[in-house]
Structure formats: C-alpha cells, structure tokens
Write a protein that holds these residues in place. Structure first.
Motif: not given
Lengths: 389, 343, 251
Positions: C50, C72-73, C76
């Motif tokens: 992640v 992380p973003h 995602n």
C-alpha cells in the motif's frame, strides 16, 4: 440568490445579513454603535472566519496568521502611496500578496502537522516580524510604521491641493464620511467605511459557508478527523491543506487591507505573535468549526476590549461609591488589575477558562444549554403525564 | 582565528539560556507528553525572583543620623536598608550587592512550587486532551503570567546588576595566548556559561545515577511499560515538572545582569527555545543542549558585521532558517529518535 | 498471469529480517489469505503493497503496473483499497459522509478544488453512497455520527467505504481481530456475500484459522518473513511445515 444552499443555511445567511447591516442600530444601545468599533468588528470577523477555515475545519493550528494580516496592511498602504486612494486596487493587492505569502509559508509548514506545524508557523511569523523591524525598513518604515505622506506620488489620483492627506475612497465615496441621526437620545451613525467592511464581511461569510458545504469542505473535515484514512482512500491531502491555508491567508490579507483602509497606516506590531494568538482566541471563544462562532468571538473580544480598556480607577470608584470606603478601595484595588491596561490579563484568563471548560466555545455552550432546557421541558411534560395517569 | 573564538564565546551566554530552557521543555515533553507554551514564562518568573529579592534587600527604614546635618542644620534623615541595620553596614551592602547570586537560593523553592502548582492544578487535566488544547491552555497561562508580572513590575526593563566583583571584562585572549585586547570577555558571561554547564551536568547526573532518574528515563522511552511495572510515574513526573521549572527559573535568575528583565522576555525566549528543541530533536535531552549552544553560537556569527553586510538581516532570522531546513530535511532533529513525532 | 505479483521482496529493520525473499501471486477474482504466527511479517508485507513501506529489494506489481515508490493515495487510485486492523473511519463525520468521500475520490481523483458547488447538489455521489449503505444493510444508520457506531458496524462501514470505490483489489488486515465469535461470523458472512455479489480480488491477512478456511481459495503461510507454503486450504490444514511454524510460534 443563494442557489444550492439548504434551507437552514439560507435562513442563517439572511439572519447574518440583517444583523450585520443593522449593526449600527442594534449595537448603539450598548455603546458600540460608532464607526471605529463597528469597523473593527467586521474586520476581525473576516480575519477569524478565514482562520476558522484552517483551524476549525482542517484542524491545523496556525500561530502565525498575523503575518498575513500585516502583509495585507503594508500592501494596501503602498497602493495608497503609489497608485491611488481608491480602495479597490489596495484590497486586490492585499489579498494577492497575502495569498502568495501563504502559498510559500504553507508549502513549507504543511510538510509537518500537529505541534510541528504550530511551531513552524510561529517561527515564520516571528521571522517576518523581525525582518519588518530591521532589514525591510525601506518597505515597512520600521518602528514608526508605514504612513501616508502629502508628497506621495499617487499617480492615478488628481493632484491634491487641499494640503491635507486625502481620505481613502471607493470611486469617490469617502470612507470616513458618516451620516448621524439622533433617535431616542442615542446617536445612530451610518459610516461608509463600516458599510464597506460590512458588505465584504457578508461576502466573506457567504464564501466560507459555501466552502463549508462543498465537497472541498467535506474533505477538509475529513482531514481533521482522520488523515490516514483519507490517504488510503485515494486522496492527496497536501494540496487540500495547502488550499485551505492559502484561502485563510487571503482572508487575513483582506482583513489587513481593510484595516489600512479604515486607518491608513501599517506597523510591524500587527504581525506579532500576540496578534496571532488573538485570532486563535476569537475562533476558540466563539466556537471553532462553527459558522457563526468566529464572528461572535471576534465581536465579543473587540467589544469587551473596548469596554474594559476604557475603565480606569476613577470609573471604578464611581461604581462603588455607595459602598463603605474600605470595601470600595479593596474592590477597586482588585479590579484595577483586570481593567484598563490590565485588559490583557482578563483576556488571558478568559482564554484559559474557555479552553478548560468550554472547548467548543460559546456556540457549543449555547447549544448545550438549549438542549438541556429542551430536555428538561420534555421530561417535565413526561412526568406530568405519568402523574396525570 | 581570534575573531572566530570571540564569536563562539559571544554565542555561549545566549546559547546557555536556550539550552537550559530547551532542556526543561524537552523534559516536560518527554515525560508528560505536553507541549508547554508557558515555559518561557517560567524563565521570566525566575528573572523576576532576582528582581524581587533585590527589592526586598533594598527595603529601608528612615533613621536620623546624628553625626550629619542637612543644609538647614537639622539632623539628616538617611535611608538605611534593613539588611544593613541587621547585619551591619559592610555585610549588609555585600548582601545587596550579591542579590543576584543569592536569588538562586530564593528562586529554587519558588520555582519548584510554581511548577508543582502548575502541573497539579492545570497541566494534569490536559494529558489526555489533544496537543492543540495543551498548546492553547499553556499559551493562555503564559499571557496571564506575563500580564501579572507587568501589573506588578511595570513594562520597563529593570536593571539588576551583577556583584561588583564580576562587573567588567577581562582579556580572555591574552590568557590563552592571543594578542592582547583581541578577545575581551565580560566576567558575568563566563559565569553564566559555567553556571549553565553545572546545572546541565546536575540534571544529567540526576537522570543517570538515581533510581528516580532511571524511572523517568524509562518513562520517556516508553511510558506505558513503566506504568505496567506498577511504578507511580505520574507522581514522579510531577516532580520532574518542578525540576524543569526550576531549571528555567535559574536560567532566568542568572540572566538578569546580561539583559535587564522585562515582562515579555519569556515569550521572546520561548519561541527560540521551541525552535531549539525542534532542531535538537523532540524528546532528546542531549539534542536540546547541543542545539541550544549551536544556535546561540550561530546567531552570534550571523550578527558579525562582515556577515551582515553580505546578508542583511541574517542575524534576525538565522535560527528560524536553520529550523526550517532541519525540519524539512531531517524532521526528527539532530539527535531525535527515529519515528518520534516525525509527522 | 496473476493479478498481484510479489517477487523476491526483502525488508530489513536494523538487525531484523522482517521479509525474506517473499514471493506471492494472487489470481484475479479469488480470495487469497496470508496467515502466519505473530511477528511473521504479515503486516510488513501488507504495508509494502500500500505504499507505507518500500521493500529493500524485489518487485510488487499489480495488474501489470509496479506499485513501488507510489504513495498510498496513488496506489488507491490504481484500484487498491485497504481495510485496517482497527477500523479507520472519519469518526466526526456522519455515516453517509463517510461513504461519500471514497465515492468522490473515485470520481474526482486525488485532488479537486471543488469549493463552491454544494455537497447537497452531488446527487450522483449521494445515491451511490446510499445504495452502498443499503448493500451492507446500514441504511437506517445513515445520519448517525460514525463515532457512535458499534465496533462491528464500524467494520461494516469501513468495508462499505472500500467497496464503494469498486476496487480491483481489496486488502483486509485482520478484519476480525479482537471480535467476539458472533461478530466474526457476521464479518465472514459479509465477506462471502460481497464475494458473491462482486467478484473482487481480495487479500486477507489473518491469524484466525476459522476465518481463513471459510473464505480463502488459496493460502500463503508466512513464518519468520518467509513464505513456507502456498496452497489450497485443504492442503494447508494438515501440512507438517505449517504445524511446525504454528507450534513453534505463539499458537
């Protein structure tokens, strides 16, 4: 007019507009209906609304917001000196320069959060303050403060022959002109400067309301409660926080510009940490994260500052003159520390009390009291019912 | 070479003050997890302990001196400080003269008491509240304390001289083999530095060699585990707060001859001391001391005329600049542990 | 070609070899469990997927794209959602708002300065979020503050938040940790239900065997930073290496 706003918000907006525009009438009985104080209410209201977008909504406690206020004031006064006494270019420059400043400071400070962020912003503000006092004297005029001069160029204005410094104006409408009416033994004063500030305050409030209710505002609230989750939800928090920082910096710049409009001079003391602390206090006292809180807090503090700092020992003696001499002197001796020049002591104590006992501020306190009364009403009727059965 | 040494020496006294305040801040942050914005106020209260003691010593009674007459021929009324009438003229004057060093004894119990009251009465209730609330309430307290001092002592700086024996300067350069009159150093600044070194040494020795200190250090490393051992750490941390307050207070007492104290000196030093803590590493005691001296010396170099003509205003902002660079490149600070407050 | 591909991943913390040459391949549309005793490196491995940790060596590719070095973003946004060990939700916001945020993230990307349009005007987002809450039967709690939910509901909400993004890969970090048996069974049912409705690839980290065997199609057993076995559940049960790892470990 307020398309997209929910019904409650529309009511809030209308209520706010009426309260602000009728300010000179509503506040006259409280001795606060004169232009100078009313302008301060509006200006600090704008400052606190902007600060609330960063602190109340996003949860970042900045201790350096006064720097943007100061920058705004300096920019506006320079505009008055060089270009014109018209307030529009001055305000535009104030907001723009404060925005650029906020972008730079925010870019660095927002690399950290929590206490580090607070300390960084405090350090930046102190740095600006030190610089304004020392090296930047050619721009800031150091300790004396930046003032208007008769021989300033003002290249857009017609040559002035009156021999006095012209007033700031909005396309010819002088900011310091006031219409006075005597009603019921009170003097109502309708001042151009105040109404100018008031209209901008209404605009600033409306914009903040839109931000609060927008997807952007929801992201800011999400940042405040759980930044980690937001990152793992695919959102890049940094541009959001930076945008919030710049917006609130521009609000501060706007407030600084308005301060220069109502009184065209700018000094470095406007950038000191105490000034930054004051806006924190206003926001907390009113209620961080609420719409009305910051404006109420700003009004509350400026009002009591005005009242308290005017009270001196003579006034106190007059108040307690009916009491026995010993008691009178004792009371005056104690209260002496809290009024007049001691206003800051009172302010500090209020600050502590609010943080300790009422972290949600006045708005939260009022809501809690309302709820308690409502609940009591309910349980009363419930018990009455059971008694009747 | 001598110019460099001179600047280092010049930086030592401010550096000592930074180091002492930062040490206390770090102790409080490390043990209690509280960011204390009122710590500068403790430094100021210490300074005003010295002022107060000086005032107490100078309390006088008016007596008639039969040996002298005023210009009308009446017996002369003279003001005789109580200490002189109690201890004799010579001893009394010596006491007045030495009021600043004597104020150390006066200040220690006062500062410990102030610290104790602050922790028990206020800070204790904020351990579980967010950092922002801690900052705000101690900030409010700082305002209150400084306004109280202002109400009693006025807004102007109050001169609080060093004992006559330590007034003036000496030729430090000549002692260590440089040309004469190249490095002139005031006695009191040297004393201030030595005093700080002793205080810092005592604090470290205390933490290193006593059981109490061991528990505190363990608590700084991992508060929960120590709590599980059944040791009442809260009690010890309260005392720690008192010690941190005393350290800041002593720094203030001894600083008075260098700079006459005023009510806002605390905040002036606090902002810089925070920066020092950040640079040294949040929660690292050696880091706080090292960064304190380092930044004091750096500031002194930045205020050299040669540097200032090159970079005007650099002396005003050097510390902040260093802090920003450190925070952005090495957020844990010079000596901070990895992972502690890096976000 | 497998969906999530981990090749030769190593991660060292000081003297501790947390991950030792880990290889893993997750097939599309399956539930893949990673089990192992405490300290085996399960969470470290997940953190490498992640963007919280960057492996010292090795590769992590998802759907043909390398995940290494992404934040992380960004990860995602490539379609990987994560459920935390203790539910991470926006506790000050309402349940509905909690689900609207991931919907916005899906629609508007990592950042959009959408400061003037009102939230109440975002009907598509609202409908999607309401539908999602209906799917996890939380529609009646829509306007509650998320902080007032029970622990089980918080888990449910977090799951809804992740699912509302229609992720291609869902990572679950011990979804039943600290739960009572009844709650655990509810969570298993929820996950099964989701699996039937939408075939999302899932990686579950777990040390509760009951959960693992009732869900997973494939299991990797991690011990001391190393994958010792990777096989179907029925083959894992009696596997001697697994027994050894667990008996030698905390269980």
């Amino acid at each position: 007019m307020f398309g997209n706003l929910q019904k409650n918000d529309r009511l809030l907006m209308i209520f706010f507009i009426i309260m602000v525009l009728a300010g000179p009438i509503i506040l006259a009985p409280f001795g606060a209906g004169y232009p100078d104080l009313l302008q301060r209410f509006a200006i600090f209201g704008i400052f606190a609304i902007g600060f609330n977008i960063l602190f109340g909504l996003t949860g970042y406690l900045s201790f350096g917001h006064a720097a943007f206020l100061g920058v705004g004031s300096y920019s506006a006064v320079w505009m008055f000196k060089l270009l014109t006494m018209n307030v529009v270019p001055a305000l535009l420059l104030s907001v723009a320069v404060a925005g650029v400043f906020a972008l730079l400071i925010g870019y660095v400070s927002l690399r950290r959060s929590g206490i580090y962020f607070s300390i960084l912003t405090l350090a930046f503000a102190q740095m600006s303050y030190n610089l304004a006092y020392s090296v930047l004297t050619p721009i800031t005029n150091g300790e004396t403060g930046l003032q208007l001069n008769l021989n300033d160029p003002r290249i857009l204005d017609a040559a002035d022959t009156s021999g006095s410094i012209p007033s700031t104006n909005f396309f010819g409408l002088a900011m310091n002109s006031t219409a006075k009416f005597d009603v019921l033994g009170m003097t109502l004063q309708f001042n151009v400067g105040f109404y100018f500030c008031a209209l901008i305050l209404i605009g600033a409030f409306y914009l903040a309301l839109r931000i609060f209710r927008s997807p952007f505002g929801m992201m800011l609230r999400a940042i405040k409660t759980n930044q980690n989750r937001l990152n793992y939800t695919g959102l890049n928090t940094r541009p959001y926080t930076l945008a919030a920082f710049v917006i609130s910096g521009m609000y501060a710049g706007l407030a600084g510009g308005l301060m220069a409009i109502t009184d065209p001079l700018a000094g470095a003391e406007r950038m000191q940490w105490t000034a930054s602390g004051e806006v924190v206090l206003m926001t907390i006292l009113g209620g961080a994260g609420t719409m009305m809180g910051p404006v109420l807090g700003a009004g509350f503090i400026k009002y009591f500052e005005n009242i308290f700092s005017k009270i001196n020992d003579n006034v106190l003696h007059a108040w307690f003159s009916l009491l026995p001499d010993g008691l009178e002197n004792l009371l005056v001796g104690i209260l002496h520390f809290f009024v007049g020049k001691g206003w800051h002591l009172t302010l500090g104590i209020v600050f502590m009390l609010v943080v300790i006992f009422l972290p949600g501020g006045l708005v939260d306190g009022a809501t809690r009291i309302m709820k308690r009364i409502m609940n009591r009403g309910k349980s009363d009727s419930a018990s009455a019912k059971s008694a009747a059965e | 070479m001598d110019a460099i040494l001179l600047q280092i020496l010049n930086g030592l006294d401010k550096g000592s003050a930074y180091a002492l305040i930062a040490l206390g801040l770090t102790l409080i942050f490390g043990t209690l997890g509280v960011v204390n914005f009122a710590h500068g106020a403790l430094f100021m209260i210490g300074a005003f302990c010295a002022v107060t003691l000086q005032k107490i010593f100078n309390l006088y009674s008016v007596v008639i001196d039969p040996t002298k007459t005023d210009f009308l021929g009446n017996p002369l009324k003279v003001k005789v400080p109580y200490v002189e009438s109690w201890f004799g003229e010579v001893a009394g004057q010596a006491i007045i003269n030495w009021s600043v060093p004597l104020a150390i004894l006066f200040a220690i119990p006062i500062m410990v008491a102030v610290g104790y009251i602050m922790e028990r009465g206020l800070i204790k209730h904020f351990y579980k509240r967010p950092h922002a609330d801690q900052i705000l309430v101690t900030f409010g307290l700082a305002i209150v304390l400084q306004e109280i001092i202002k109400a009693f002592y006025g807004a102007n700086p109050i001169p609080t001289p060093a004992p006559d024996a330590f007034k003036g300067s000496f030729d430090f350069g000549a002692i260590i083999g440089f040309a004469e009159n190249t490095i002139i150093y005031p006695y009191w600044r040297l004393i201030y530095f030595l005093f700080s070194a002793v205080v810092i040494g005592l604090v470290f020795a205390f933490l290193q060699f006593t059981t109490f200190g061991m528990v505190v250090r363990a608590g700084m490393a991992d508060r929960e585990t120590v709590g599980l051992l059944g040791i009442n750490i809260d009690r010890r941390f309260t005392l720690m707060f008192g010690i941190a307050a005393a350290v800041a207070g002593l720094a203030g007492v001894m600083y008075t001859p260098i700079n006459p104290p005023n009510y806002h000196m605390g905040m002036d030093f606090l902002v810089l001391s925070f920066v020092v803590v950040v640079v040294g590493g949040m929660g690292s005691l050696p880091g706080a001391v090292l960064a304190g001296f380092l930044l004091g010396i750096l500031e002194s170099f930045a205020s050299m005329n040669e540097v200032k003509s090159l970079l005007p205003g650099i002396d005003q902002i050097i510390i902040y600049l260093v802090a920003m660079v450190v925070l952005l490149t090495r957020p844990r600070g010079l000596m901070g542990r990895a992972g502690v407050m890096e976000e | 070609m497998s969906y999530l591909e981990v090749r030769g991943v190593n991660k060292r913390f000081g003297g501790l070899q947390a991950l030792d040459d880990v290889n893993l391949s997750v097939e599309a549309g399956t539930i893949h469990a990673i089990i192992g005793p405490n300290g085996a490196g399960k969470s470290t491995l997940l953190n490498c997927f992640v963007g919280k940790l960057i492996p010292d060596t090795g590769t992590v590719t998802f759907d043909g794209q390398s995940l290494l070095g992404l934040k992380p973003h960004e990860i995602n946004q490539t379609g990987v959602s994560r459920v935390f060990q203790t539910p991470e939700i926006f506790s000050d916001l309402s349940v509905l708002e909690n689900v609207m945020i991931p919907c916005l993230a899906k629609r508007d990307g990592a950042f959009k300065l959408n400061a003037i349009t009102a939230m109440s005007g975002q009907t598509d987002i609202r409908e999607k979020a309401e539908q999602m809450l209906l799917d996890v039967s939380m529609q009646d709690k829509m306007h509650m503050a998320a902080s007032s939910l029970s622990r089980g509901d918080k888990r449910r909400l977090e799951m809804a938040m992740c699912l509302s993004q229609d992720p291609k890969l869902l990572l679950l970090d011990e979804p039943t940790a600290g739960m009572a048996r009844a709650d655990t069974n509810n969570t298993i049912d929820l996950l099964k239900e989701i699996q039937e409705k939408r075939k999302i690839t899932k990686v579950v980290i777990e040390h509760d065997m009951h959960v693992v065997f009732s869900l997973a199609q494939k299991i990797s057993v991690l011990a001391q930073g190393h994958v010792i076995v990777e096989d179907k559940p029925e083959n894992i049960k009696g596997h001697p290496k697994v027994k050894e790892a667990y008996l030698g470990g905390a269980h």
